[in-house]
Each structure stands twice: as structure tokens, then as C-alpha cells.
Design a protein around this motif. Sequence first.
Motif, PDB file in Angstrom:
ATOM      1  N   SER A   2       0.826  -1.211   0.000  1.00  0.00           N
ATOM      2  CA  SER A   2       0.000   0.000   0.000  1.00  0.00           C
ATOM      3  C   SER A   2       0.861   1.262   0.000  1.00  0.00           C
ATOM      4  CB  SER A   2      -0.946   0.005   1.201  1.00  0.00           C
ATOM      5  OG  SER A   2      -0.231   0.068   2.426  1.00  0.00           O
ATOM      6  N   LEU A   3       1.965   1.246   0.747  1.00  0.00           N
ATOM      7  CA  LEU A   3       2.850   2.414   0.784  1.00  0.00           C
ATOM      8  C   LEU A   3       3.548   2.616  -0.556  1.00  0.00           C
ATOM      9  CD1 LEU A   3       4.430   2.098   4.352  1.00  0.00           C
ATOM     10  CD2 LEU A   3       2.953   3.944   3.542  1.00  0.00           C
ATOM     11  N   GLN A   4       4.000   1.522  -1.171  1.00  0.00           N
ATOM     12  CA  GLN A   4       4.674   1.637  -2.464  1.00  0.00           C
ATOM     13  C   GLN A   4       3.705   2.045  -3.562  1.00  0.00           C
ATOM     14  OE1 GLN A   4       8.656  -0.956  -2.606  1.00  0.00           O
ATOM     15  NE2 GLN A   4       6.841  -2.179  -2.918  1.00  0.00           N
ATOM     16  N   ALA A   5       2.436   1.646  -3.425  1.00  0.00           N
ATOM     17  CA  ALA A   5       1.441   2.055  -4.421  1.00  0.00           C
ATOM     18  C   ALA A   5       1.131   3.542  -4.296  1.00  0.00           C
ATOM     19  CB  ALA A   5       0.163   1.231  -4.246  1.00  0.00           C
ATOM     20  N   GLU A   6       1.202   4.038  -3.077  1.00  0.00           N
ATOM     21  CA  GLU A   6       0.874   5.447  -2.837  1.00  0.00           C
ATOM     22  C   GLU A   6       2.042   6.375  -3.176  1.00  0.00           C
ATOM     23  OE1 GLU A   6      -0.951   8.293   0.742  1.00  0.00           O
ATOM     24  OE2 GLU A   6      -0.438   6.183   1.148  1.00  0.00           O
ATOM     25  N   PHE A   7       3.257   5.920  -2.908  1.00  0.00           N
ATOM     26  CA  PHE A   7       4.434   6.768  -3.112  1.00  0.00           C
ATOM     27  C   PHE A   7       5.431   6.077  -4.040  1.00  0.00           C
ATOM     28  CE2 PHE A   7       2.872   7.525   1.252  1.00  0.00           C
ATOM     29  CZ  PHE A   7       2.514   8.862   1.136  1.00  0.00           C
ATOM     30  N   GLY A   8       5.744   6.728  -5.146  1.00  0.00           N
ATOM     31  CA  GLY A   8       6.717   6.187  -6.083  1.00  0.00           C
ATOM     32  C   GLY A   8       8.128   6.540  -5.661  1.00  0.00           C
ATOM     33  N   LEU A   9       8.937   5.541  -5.336  1.00  0.00           N
ATOM     34  CA  LEU A   9      10.301   5.776  -4.866  1.00  0.00           C
ATOM     35  C   LEU A   9      11.298   5.491  -5.994  1.00  0.00           C
ATOM     36  CD1 LEU A   9      10.087   4.127  -1.313  1.00  0.00           C
ATOM     37  CD2 LEU A   9       9.625   6.497  -1.974  1.00  0.00           C
ATOM     38  N   GLY A  10      11.282   6.336  -7.013  1.00  0.00           N
ATOM     39  CA  GLY A  10      12.165   6.113  -8.142  1.00  0.00           C
ATOM     40  C   GLY A  10      12.508   7.405  -8.855  1.00  0.00           C
ATOM     41  N   PHE A  11      13.412   7.285  -9.832  1.00  0.00           N
ATOM     42  CA  PHE A  11      13.768   8.447 -10.640  1.00  0.00           C
ATOM     43  C   PHE A  11      14.141   7.991 -12.047  1.00  0.00           C
ATOM     44  CE2 PHE A  11      17.571   7.016  -8.433  1.00  0.00           C
ATOM     45  CZ  PHE A  11      18.579   7.057  -9.390  1.00  0.00           C
ATOM     46  N   PHE A  12      14.000   8.908 -13.006  1.00  0.00           N
ATOM     47  CA  PHE A  12      14.254   8.639 -14.413  1.00  0.00           C
ATOM     48  C   PHE A  12      15.412   9.521 -14.883  1.00  0.00           C
ATOM     49  CE2 PHE A  12       9.846   7.686 -13.537  1.00  0.00           C
ATOM     50  CZ  PHE A  12       9.594   6.513 -14.247  1.00  0.00           C
ATOM     51  N   PRO A  13      16.617   8.990 -14.941  1.00  0.00           N
ATOM     52  CA  PRO A  13      17.774   9.798 -15.360  1.00  0.00           C
ATOM     53  C   PRO A  13      17.586  10.467 -16.719  1.00  0.00           C
ATOM     54  CG  PRO A  13      18.505   7.739 -14.397  1.00  0.00           C
ATOM     55  CD  PRO A  13      17.019   7.630 -14.536  1.00  0.00           C
ATOM     56  N   LYS A  14      16.933   9.773 -17.640  1.00  0.00           N
ATOM     57  CA  LYS A  14      16.778  10.313 -18.993  1.00  0.00           C
ATOM     58  C   LYS A  14      15.888  11.543 -19.014  1.00  0.00           C
ATOM     59  CE  LYS A  14      15.873   8.775 -23.733  1.00  0.00           C
ATOM     60  NZ  LYS A  14      15.424   7.650 -24.585  1.00  0.00           N
ATOM     61  N   LYS A  15      14.993  11.644 -18.034  1.00  0.00           N
ATOM     62  CA  LYS A  15      14.054  12.762 -18.012  1.00  0.00           C
ATOM     63  C   LYS A  15      14.738  14.076 -17.678  1.00  0.00           C
ATOM     64  CE  LYS A  15       9.974  11.940 -16.470  1.00  0.00           C
ATOM     65  NZ  LYS A  15       8.829  11.639 -15.593  1.00  0.00           N
ATOM     66  N   SER A  16      15.720  14.052 -16.785  1.00  0.00           N
ATOM     67  CA  SER A  16      16.356  15.294 -16.347  1.00  0.00           C
ATOM     68  C   SER A  16      17.810  15.417 -16.785  1.00  0.00           C
ATOM     69  CB  SER A  16      16.283  15.408 -14.817  1.00  0.00           C
ATOM     70  OG  SER A  16      16.808  14.253 -14.200  1.00  0.00           O
ATOM     71  N   ALA A  17      18.554  14.310 -16.742  1.00  0.00           N
ATOM     72  CA  ALA A  17      19.979  14.373 -17.093  1.00  0.00           C
ATOM     73  C   ALA A  17      20.245  13.996 -18.546  1.00  0.00           C
ATOM     74  CB  ALA A  17      20.789  13.458 -16.174  1.00  0.00           C
ATOM     75  N   LYS A  18      19.194  13.574 -19.262  1.00  0.00           N
ATOM     76  CA  LYS A  18      19.305  13.231 -20.683  1.00  0.00           C
ATOM     77  C   LYS A  18      20.254  12.057 -20.934  1.00  0.00           C
ATOM     78  CE  LYS A  18      16.619  16.733 -21.282  1.00  0.00           C
ATOM     79  NZ  LYS A  18      15.177  16.497 -21.418  1.00  0.00           N
ATOM     80  N   VAL A  19      20.363  11.163 -19.969  1.00  0.00           N
ATOM     81  CA  VAL A  19      21.160   9.941 -20.138  1.00  0.00           C
ATOM     82  C   VAL A  19      20.293   8.755 -19.733  1.00  0.00           C
ATOM     83  CG1 VAL A  19      23.407  11.021 -19.819  1.00  0.00           C
ATOM     84  CG2 VAL A  19      22.150  10.185 -17.819  1.00  0.00           C
TER      85      VAL A  19
END
Length: 357
Positions: free
Chosen positions: A322-339
Motif C-alpha cells: 500500500s505504501l509503495q502504491a501510494e508513493f513512487g520511490l524512483g527516478f528517471f535519469p533520462k528525463k532530467s539528465a538526458k542519459v
Amino acid sequence: MKMKTVRVLLAFLLLLSASPAHAENSNDTKEAQDLLQKGLTIYEIDREIERLNEQDKKISDQIQTTGIDMVKQDKNVQASRKHAGRVLRAYYSGDRDNIWLLLFTVRSFTDALHTFEYLNMIVQNDNRALKTFTASYTQLQKLKTQLEASRIELQKTKDNYLKQRVRLVDLQAELDKQLAVSVQGKVVEAQIKILNDEWKQKGLPLFRQFFEKLSIAFVDLPELFTKDAGKNLVFEGTKGAVFTLTDQNLNSFLQSKNELFNQLAFRFTEGKVLVSGKKDDADIQIKGNFLLIPGQDMNEVRFTVDQLVFNGFQLPDTTIASLQAEFGLGFFPKKSAKVEVTEVVNQEGKLVIRLKF
């Protein structure tokens, strides 16, 4: 204060078990701990069942709304289909070709302009009719897809509800039986209520607070790739690089984002990430992993949780989910650092992320 009562009880039982004359009390200590653990698990599964009930109602309402929208959209499709059918028949039979002959009957330039505007208006109206039908039909198909997805999700929710309900009933029956034959039954039963209240009032809000702040901070993690002129990057030619994130750097980064992380510490071990924290009289522990999650457009580095512990008591899988469904604990390098990230490895004291330019 209530949590201290639980600790005093357990400490008292441990003191008794330390004496040879009371060696049998070591079993009582373990029994009390197990019963408290089971009581907390039952409380959390019951909370999950409530959540599933709410989700069931939400999806059912969504299905009903989508069904109503489909009826309306079907009427729009029928109306636009008739109009589009008339247009297509006119072109197929050659009726639309004849209207262009009007241009050869005009007697002045002004008449020609008026006639051309009239013909252009007919063509535009025909195009609108065809586009309206296409849009209406596409929207109807979209609603049908949404309805089917909602029905599948509803069935999964009902299946999960039944599964957790059986699990709850079995655990409750087991706990009631153990309490009935335990010499500490009444005392432990009271302590179970205290522990559950403590979790509800302090533990769960604290975990939710940590998860929420982590989900926000993790989005900005790629900024470390270029921090300090990229000193944490080791380039592999011109096509890629390896980024090394130490647990010390991660903790410093998190603390710079929110002072709440002054009370929380990440530690990388071989193949596992350990997180520990304390606020007031609440101790929390998290075990998990940073994993590479492949995506269609971009890959994600996600922190997945395997275990949650509150004041020495482990929370069930339903709490984690339930906690993981509510809060996404991740990041997308390609979205901000373009890699793009291609590999993630947990090592002793550090997280190694391989990047591709």
C-alpha cells in the motif's frame, strides 16, 4: 507513553528469563513477542481489507460512469455515422463531382468567388462530418478499453479481498486460541491494543511522511550526476559512463532536501539497502533494493521495499504494497539528465549506476 508500556512488559519478561529459576519464562517472552507481532499483522491486514473495500466501490462507480458515457457516445457515433455515410455515398455516386460544374456557369468574377466559397463550405462540412465520426468512434473504443481495464482491476481487487479475508480469519482464530491458553493472555491482549494504537497514531504517519519526502527527493537524484563537475562519473569512451553513489553522498543529498532525513540513514550493503531512523520514541527500519525497471520510453531506477519494521515489529506485505502504491520511490535519469540508465548494482557502501549517452 503507550509504547514504553510495551517495552517495559518485554523487558520484564527478559529479566525473568535471565534467571535459571525462571528459565521457562524465556518461552513466555518469545510467546508475548509473537502474539504482539500477530496482533499488529492482523490490524494491518484488516486495514488493507478496508482499503480494498473502498477501492472496490471506487472502481464499481467508475464502471457505472463509464457505462453511462458509452451509451451517450454510442448515440454520437450513430448520428455521426449517418452523416458521414451520406457524405461518402455522395462522393461514391459522383454527386459531389457535379457541384464543381457550377464553376462553369458563373458569369462574373464576383459570382465565381461566391460559388467557390459555397463549394469550399460544402467540402469543409464534409470533412467535419468524417472527422466527427472518426473522433466519436475512437472515443467509444477508448471508453470500451477503459471499461474492460476497470472490470479486470475490479476482479483483481475482489480476488485480493477474498485472499486477505481468509488470511485475516485464520490469523485471528489462531491468535484467539493462543491468548485463551496463555497465562499472560489478558495482559498481552491489552498490550496488543496499545501497540496497534501506537502504530496507528505514530508509526504509520511517520512511515508515510518518510515515504512522501523520499518520493519527492528521489526525483532530483540525477542532479548528482553533474554535481562537482561530474567527479562521481567515470567515462567509458564517448558513449557511456559509470556513476557511483556512496551511502554517505546519498544521505547528505537527502538531508539537503529535507531536515526530516537528519533522522534517517541509508546504508548500502552487497545486494541490499538498509535504512534506519528514529523520531521521538519510534524506531523504524527499512530493507530494500535499488532496481532497474525497464520502460518503453525510458528506464527507471526504483527503490523497492522488502521489509518494514516498527519498534522491533515487522509489518506485513500488505503495508509494504500500500505504501509503495501510494508513493513512487524512483527516478528517471533520462528525463532530467538526458542519459539512459542500463544497469544498477548494490555494492558494499555504494550504488553503481551504468549510464548510456
